[in-house]
Design an enzyme around this catalytic site. Structure first.
Site, PDB file in Angstrom:
ATOM      1  N   CYS A 167       0.870  -1.177   0.000  1.00 27.12           N
ATOM      2  CA  CYS A 167       0.000   0.000   0.000  1.00 27.12           C
ATOM      3  C   CYS A 167       0.903   1.222   0.000  1.00 27.12           C
ATOM      4  O   CYS A 167       1.601   1.487   0.983  1.00 27.12           O
ATOM      5  CB  CYS A 167      -0.916  -0.002   1.221  1.00 27.12           C
ATOM      6  SG  CYS A 167      -1.955   1.483   1.324  1.00 27.12           S
TER       7      CYS A 167
ATOM      8  N   GLU B 193      -3.938   1.244  -5.840  1.00 24.39           N
ATOM      9  CA  GLU B 193      -3.018   0.193  -6.233  1.00 24.39           C
ATOM     10  C   GLU B 193      -2.821   0.254  -7.735  1.00 24.39           C
ATOM     11  O   GLU B 193      -3.682   0.783  -8.457  1.00 24.39           O
ATOM     12  CB  GLU B 193      -3.570  -1.178  -5.803  1.00 24.39           C
ATOM     13  CG  GLU B 193      -2.513  -2.262  -5.751  1.00 24.39           C
ATOM     14  CD  GLU B 193      -1.280  -1.839  -4.981  1.00 24.39           C
ATOM     15  OE1 GLU B 193      -0.296  -1.432  -5.650  1.00 24.39           O
ATOM     16  OE2 GLU B 193      -1.277  -1.902  -3.745  1.00 24.39           O
TER      17      GLU B 193
END
Length: 258
Positions: free
Chosen positions: A2, A111
């Protein structure tokens, strides 16, 4: 992994979700990046008898954990994530996982999916809206001059089945019913909360393709979350086989003028 996330809920919404007595005002943030301040919630001291709220404390920490034992933080990689599967075995994260577990409120995360030579960004937001809580680790680092800085990292796990097609890792999501267990570092050891550090159920997030505006930290407005239409990659057709021409007949001179 992340590397970017967002928190656009209001302070009142976050306080209600995290069961906080009070929370200072803060602006909506659409593109939170490493080394920037992030909001973390940790367990506090025991609350007075009769209180109907758990004792939790919110604080701002630098996103990028610095272990207490580090002599020169500049020589370390930027530790924004910790793999939940190995955190207990690594000296960098072991103490924080045992003694300083935290929750990180978020409105979603970003992402990137690798397609050929491209990396296409996606915004992963809760399907039902609202807020989610990522599992975090906190560490207070004291430099040689004696000044202290609170730092933190996000725990990651294998991606759920519906997100694995974008990336193979994602943040550990802690559900509200597990907040108290996760934050209870006095009585519960990492093995007691290992079940929390697993991929969430499929369907928790919607994946929205967004533009590459999110790639630059200077872009901090809501436009970076706008859905875009992904153009399909061009299909290259395989040329059909061409039958060879039959060889020309030998000229016997019948139609020659000479």
């Amino acid at each position: 992994m992340c590397g970017r996330f967002t928190l656009t809920a209001t302070p009142d919404q976050v306080a209600l979700f995290m069961a906080l007595v009070e929370l200072e005002d803060f602006p909506a943030r659409y593109n939170i990046a490493p080394t920037q301040p992030i909001l973390m919630v940790i367990a506090g001291e025991a609350r007075e008898p009769g209180s109907n709220l758990p004792d939790r404390r919110a604080l701002l920490v630098r996103w990028g954990l610095i272990p207490r034992w580090a002599k020169d933080p500049k020589s370390l990689p930027l530790l924004i994530n910790a793999r939940s599967e190995t955190a207990e075995e690594r000296g960098t994260f072991k103490a924080a996982l045992r003694h300083r577990r935290a929750l990180i409120p978020a409105s979603g995360f970003y992402e990137w999916k690798t397609v050929g030579k491209e990396k296409r960004p996606f915004f992963l937001k809760p399907r039902d809206g609202g807020i989610v809580a990522f599992a975090g680790l906190m560490e207070t680092y004291a430099d040689p001059n004696g000044s202290e800085i609170d730092t933190g990292a996000i725990l990651t796990t294998a991606a759920s089945a519906d997100i694995a097609g974008i990336h193979d890792r994602m943040p550990v999501v802690v559900h509200p019913q597990d907040f108290a267990r996760w934050l209870d570092c006095r009585r519960l050891e990492p093995r007691d909360v290992a079940d929390i550090m697993r991929p969430p159920e499929p369907g928790l997030f919607d994946a929205i393709p967004v533009s590459d505006l999110v790639n630059k930290v200077v872009n901090v407005g809501p436009e970076i979350q706008e859905r875009i239409v992904i153009e399909a990659l061009p299909v290259v057709e395989t040329p059909k086989s061409v039958k060879p021409r039959p060889p020309a007949k030998k000229d016997d001179g019948q139609f020659s003028l000479f």
